[in-house]
Design a protein around this motif. Structure first.
Motif, short mmCIF file in Angstrom:
data_model
loop_
_atom_site.label_atom_id
_atom_site.label_comp_id
_atom_site.label_asym_id
_atom_site.label_seq_id
_atom_site.Cartn_x
_atom_site.Cartn_y
_atom_site.Cartn_z
N ALA A 103 49.46 43.43 33.51
CA ALA A 103 50.59 42.74 32.36
C ALA A 103 50.96 41.72 33.35
O ALA A 103 51.35 42.42 34.57
N HIS A 104 50.71 40.71 32.95
CA HIS A 104 50.50 39.38 33.68
C HIS A 104 51.43 38.33 32.90
O HIS A 104 51.71 36.85 33.77
N LEU A 105 51.60 38.82 32.47
CA LEU A 105 52.64 37.91 31.38
C LEU A 105 54.58 37.94 31.55
O LEU A 105 54.86 39.20 31.72
N GLY A 149 41.60 44.77 38.58
CA GLY A 149 43.26 45.29 39.68
C GLY A 149 42.40 46.75 39.58
O GLY A 149 41.59 47.22 39.23
N PRO A 150 43.62 47.48 40.08
CA PRO A 150 42.84 49.33 40.57
C PRO A 150 42.45 50.20 39.48
O PRO A 150 41.79 50.66 39.07
N ALA A 151 43.12 49.10 37.99
CA ALA A 151 42.42 50.46 36.32
C ALA A 151 40.99 49.55 36.83
O ALA A 151 40.63 51.06 36.89
N ALA A 211 42.67 51.26 29.65
CA ALA A 211 42.90 51.35 31.00
C ALA A 211 44.49 50.25 32.08
O ALA A 211 44.19 49.04 31.73
N GLY A 212 45.02 51.18 33.26
CA GLY A 212 45.72 50.16 33.52
C GLY A 212 46.73 50.40 33.44
O GLY A 212 47.50 50.66 31.28
N ASP A 213 47.84 49.09 33.25
CA ASP A 213 49.25 48.91 33.18
C ASP A 213 48.71 47.78 31.16
O ASP A 213 49.67 48.46 30.15
N ARG A 250 39.94 36.99 35.97
CA ARG A 250 40.22 35.18 34.96
C ARG A 250 41.04 34.56 36.79
O ARG A 250 40.44 33.70 36.95
N LEU A 251 40.87 35.50 38.13
CA LEU A 251 40.99 34.65 39.38
C LEU A 251 39.61 35.08 39.85
O LEU A 251 38.93 35.54 40.08
N PRO A 252 40.13 34.00 41.26
CA PRO A 252 38.68 34.19 42.30
C PRO A 252 38.95 34.84 42.87
O PRO A 252 37.73 35.39 43.53
#
Ligand SMILES: Cc1cc2nc3c(=O)[nH]c(=O)nc-3n(C[C@H](O)[C@H](O)[C@H](O)COP(=O)(O)OP(=O)(O)OC[C@H]3O[C@@H](n4cnc5c(N)ncnc54)[C@H](O)[C@@H]3O)c2cc1C
Lengths: 255, 595
Positions: B212-214, B126-128, B394-396, B148-150
């Protein structure tokens, strides 16, 4: 006891124009017959360089001269002298330009330029930005003479320096030239009236046609075709010769 | 010539160095967590220098086109046209305009520092994570990003819907990371296929930026089985397929923020016949941004303000409706979120429910790193260091909530990691204030006569058309609107004396700088004070009325004192002679008038 008056033309004016000195003294003596005259520097350049001790000595010698003449009120034609002399409380100091409206101009000069086709831009002297009476006096004189005037954007209490201030000319001449040029650029018309001979020199260097207000009072009426008096101050030899002549004028005027 | 300056010089210099506003950032720049030079690029845009504008943006942001579209633009809230007139500059839209018109790979600075031999793993693209990777790569470290994503981009890619941020815009801007030589391990989930410990063993430092992906789903009666999802999962599926397998035709989104808007608007585009938003807040307290809300309404999204979902009613296992209870208040006297429900109830039909009430940070450290509210890791707020050596967050995952903030935290973590890798102190000599959003000291009043000019808006694709597909719906500024908008900028920077004084311009960017340098060196070149006209014009225009002439004059005195009573500058010899003569018997005279 009656107030005793004195007149101090300063440095740049006597270096520029002994004629103006002569006529101004004659005019003032018409009003103040007991007039004393002192030609000396006020020491502003010494002060500007930061020469504290030397200034004290020099300024002291000027004050002594004025005291010798027993002057109560000193009339000055230079705005630096004005600020310097006001530091002394041995006498009061007043600008010639502030005094003229109070005593009036000679009848023969009043309205003389009513038919002039020139519009003079007024360049105020920056050391007296706070003195509105001086600004008003200059405008009064111009009106009395009959000249039309115009104001630059930065005028009176916002007047910009002509570029001569701070003794920068001998050490940073390119910068001084730029400042002069910019001030001239600001003038709404080509013809500029000043009330400091050093400002006049700056205005000429910046490309304007500039007259000292005393030139306008005592000299010929200026028209579009007139050329301004040469930049005497740019030539040290001429300037010192004039200064010497002015001294003679004073000696002859007050016997 | 070494000069001993008097106390007066130092005290004037200190005052000017400390309080001169010449180097104070404008409101927008100070507020931006990345301190993008908005004033600068907006000026370039106004002058038609779009490449310059892009270059200027790219000094801070590798994603001008992306942030131009989706940045939550805290700068606009700080903009003086907002605080004065409630009509801020459209800063983000101007950024997008510059990027769309002029960004090219050739403008990118792809230089990297000499190889340090150190290797860093970044978790999350992500951006962070991307920002941290860029900064570390530029510092000369080898960087690998795990995701974890493609696909790359984090929530920008799998959260924010494509109609707001087209994938090709983001993908193009992410190709910058390839140009820098950052490697990627996509499809690798840290904590599962590879553990944090393994990364720590294989790399010299690790940055955790997994966001934060939950998606949060509260326990509600009837919530147990099919037909219920959350924003994170729903939008991710939409990002990959433009569809959602569990979605029916009558969608109910729970939540009042921008994420809820994204869900409802996406649901319509993915084929839902109806999309309805139910939120606790009443209409005027909606947390979503106004333009998002308006766009949603125009597209046909319906709103039920001030309701709380009490129960999901099911038939044959499928939701058929929800039972709502009215919400009387949200916050208690202590300011805590503590909704109070009334007695009124209502039913709303639906076959799909999407919770958009927040996201949590997953723990991928397997309990090694303590977490606080929202799952955010406990970190040193200044350095983002954790108790695990060489591990930074870093990031969220460290507490940001918008992309540009996530990037600022990415940069902060990278700065710390770089120091860690070089064996330097994490804190020494760092100005933490400048690493985050701060309040500027700039307080020059708005120029008199400043007019309240209307903000320009870009055009949106017609609502009936845009709700049928995922194509970008904001058309962006055209040249005319961009120029007009750019010219509304009030240019909040203090250049008063610099505009006035030619002399200062020869020597400095502002008096604050000049006198700071003087204080640091305790010396100044004599030509500086001796070039001042002593005309005080600077003081006239200075909002602080600094007396620069006094400072220069005092310096002159000290120069003279140090130089046996004379100016140190040769040119002043002429003045010496002039003064001698002006006081000499030859050229002076006093004549006393008659008694
Ligand atoms: C729907 C939505 C809309 C938003 N809209 C805006 C907006 O308009 N403007 C704005 O400024 N902000 C917006 N935000 C917020 C913004 O997207 C985030 O603040 C930002 O993306 C956070 O960046 P990040 O790098 O910390 O994490 P993320 O962007 O979340 O990236 C984290 C990455 O880590 C990966 N990851 C997670 N766990 C693992 C693991 N175990 N192993 C490997 N990889 C992992 C994820 O796949 C993801 O790619 C929005 C957020 C959402 C959810």
């Amino acid at each position: 006891m009656a107030i005793r008056h004195g007149f101090m033309p300063g440095c740049s004016l006597p270096s520029y124009s002994p004629e103006n000195i002569e006529k101004t003294i004659a005019y003032l003596r018409g009003v103040y017959p007991e007039l004393s005259v002192v030609q000396k520097c006020c020491g502003k350049p010494t002060k500007s360089l930061g020469q504290v001790d030397l200034l004290q000595e020099r300024f002291g010698s000027l004050i002594a001269d004025i005291k010798d003449c027993k002057v109560d009120e000193m009339l000055v034609a230079c705005q630096n002298c004005y600020n310097m002399l006001r530091e002394s409380d041995a006498f009061t100091t007043i600008s010639l330009w502030e005094r003229m409206p109070q005593i009036g101009l000679p009848q023969e000069v009043r309205g003389k330029a009513t038919n002039s086709d020139v519009v003079f831009s007024i360049h105020d002297s920056c050391p007296v930005r706070d003195n509105h009476a001086i600004h008003d006096g200059i405008r009064w004189i111009m009106q009395e003479l009959g000249y039309k005037t115009a104001e630059p954007e930065r005028t009176r209490d916002k007047a910009r320096c002509c570029g001569f201030g701070g003794m920068i000319v001998p050490v940073n001449p390119e910068l001084a030239k730029k400042v002069m040029g910019r001030r001239v650029q600001e003038m709404p018309t080509q013809h500029v009236v000043v009330y400091c001979a050093a400002c006049r020199s700056s205005m000429l260097m910046g490309g304007a046609k500039a007259w000292h207000i005393l030139d306008l009072i005592w000299g010929p009426v200026v028209s579009q075709s007139s050329q301004p008096p040469e930049n005497v101050l740019a030539s040290p030899v001429k300037a010192w010769v004039n200064r010497y002549k002015s001294k003679g004028v004073i000696a002859r005027s007050i016997k | 010539m070494a000069v001993q300056f008097a106390e007066k010089v130092y005290s004037l210099a200190k005052e000017i160095a400390e309080d001169c506003q010449g180097l104070e950032a404008p409101f927008c720049v100070a507020e931006c967590p990345m301190h993008t030079d908005a004033l600068g690029y907006i000026r370039h845009i106004r002058e038609g220098k779009l490449e310059e504008a892009v270059r200027s943006i790219r000094e801070k942001l590798f994603l001008p086109g992306t942030l131009g579209r989706i940045c939550a633009h805290p700068c606009e809230k700080a903009c003086r046209r907002e605080t004065e007139f409630k009509q801020p500059l459209a800063i983000a839209a101007l950024k997008r305009y510059a990027a769309d018109k002029a960004d090219r790979e050739e403008l990118w600075d792809v230089s990297v520092g000499a190889d340090t031999g150190k290797r860093v793993a970044v978790v999350g693209s992500g951006p962070a994570g991307a920002q941290a990777a860029i900064d570390l790569r530029k510092a000369g470290h080898k960087v690998t990003i795990y995701d974890r994503l493609p696909v790359r981009g984090g929530m920008l890619r799998v959260g924010i819907p494509a109609y707001r941020l087209p994938h090709k815009v983001l993908d193009f801007e992410y190709s910058y990371l390839d140009r820098l030589g950052i490697s990627f391990q996509l499809g690798v989930e840290v904590g599962k296929s590879v553990t944090l410990d393994t990364l720590r063993a294989q790399y010299d430092a690790v940055i955790l930026a997994h966001g934060a992906h939950l998606g949060i789903v509260p326990p509600v009666n009837g919530g147990g089985s099919g037909g219920v999802t959350n924003a994170v999962e729903f939008l991710r599926e939409i990002a990959f397929t433009e569809k959602c397998a569990v979605m029916g035709t009558n969608v109910l989104v729970i939540g009042g923020g921008d994420v809820a808007m994204d869900c409802a608007r996406s649901a319509l585009r993915a084929g839902a016949e109806k999309a309805r938003i139910v939120c606790l807040e009443n209409e005027c307290a909606l947390p979503a941004s106004r333009h998002e809300q308006e766009a949603a309404i125009a597209e046909g999204v319906q709103f039920d303000y001030g309701w709380c979902v009490e129960e999901i009613v099911r038939e044959n296992g499928r939701p058929v409706s929800v039972r709502l209870k009215d919400c009387l208040s949200l916050w208690d006297e202590t300011g805590k979120f503590n909704p109070v429900l009334g007695s009124e109830t209502s039913m709303a039909t639906c076959d799909t429910i999407i919770y958009a009430i927040g996201q949590r940070v997953d723990d991928i450290s397997r309990g090694q790193l303590p977490q606080k509210a929202g799952g955010r890791y406990v970190v040193d707020p200044d350095t983002l260091a954790t108790d695990l050596g060489g591990v930074f967050v870093a990031g969220d995952a460290a507490g940001s909530t918008i992309a540009v903030e996530a990037m600022a935290l990415g940069r902060k973590a990278a700065l710390s990691a770089d120091r860690y890798l070089r064996g330097q102190s994490l804190t020494e000599g760092r100005n933490f204030k400048l690493e985050r959003s701060y309040k500027t000291e700039y307080d020059v009043p708005v120029p008199e006569g400043t007019e309240d000019l209307a903000r320009h808006h870009s055009e949106l694709v017609d609502a009936a058309v845009r709700r049928t597909n995922f194509l970008e719906c904001d058309r962006g500024f055209d040249e005319n609107a961009a120029n007009k908008e750019a010219s509304r900028c009030l240019e909040c920077e203090c250049k008063e004396c610099m505009q006035e004084c030619l002399m200062l311009n020869e020597f400095t960017a502002c008096p604050g700088e000049l006198f700071s340098i003087f204080l640091a060196k305790e010396q100044v070149d004599a030509i500086v004070p001796y070039s001042c006209n002593l005309c005080n014009q600077c003081t006239l225009v200075c909002p602080k009325e600094f007396k620069l002439a006094d400072a220069f004059m005092s310096m002159r005195k000290d120069f003279v004192r140090a130089n046996k009573g004379k100016s140190p500058l040769k040119g002043h010899g002429a003045i010496d002679i002039h003064q001698k003569l002006s006081f000499s018997r030859v050229f002076t005279i006093k004549r006393k008038g008659r008694e």
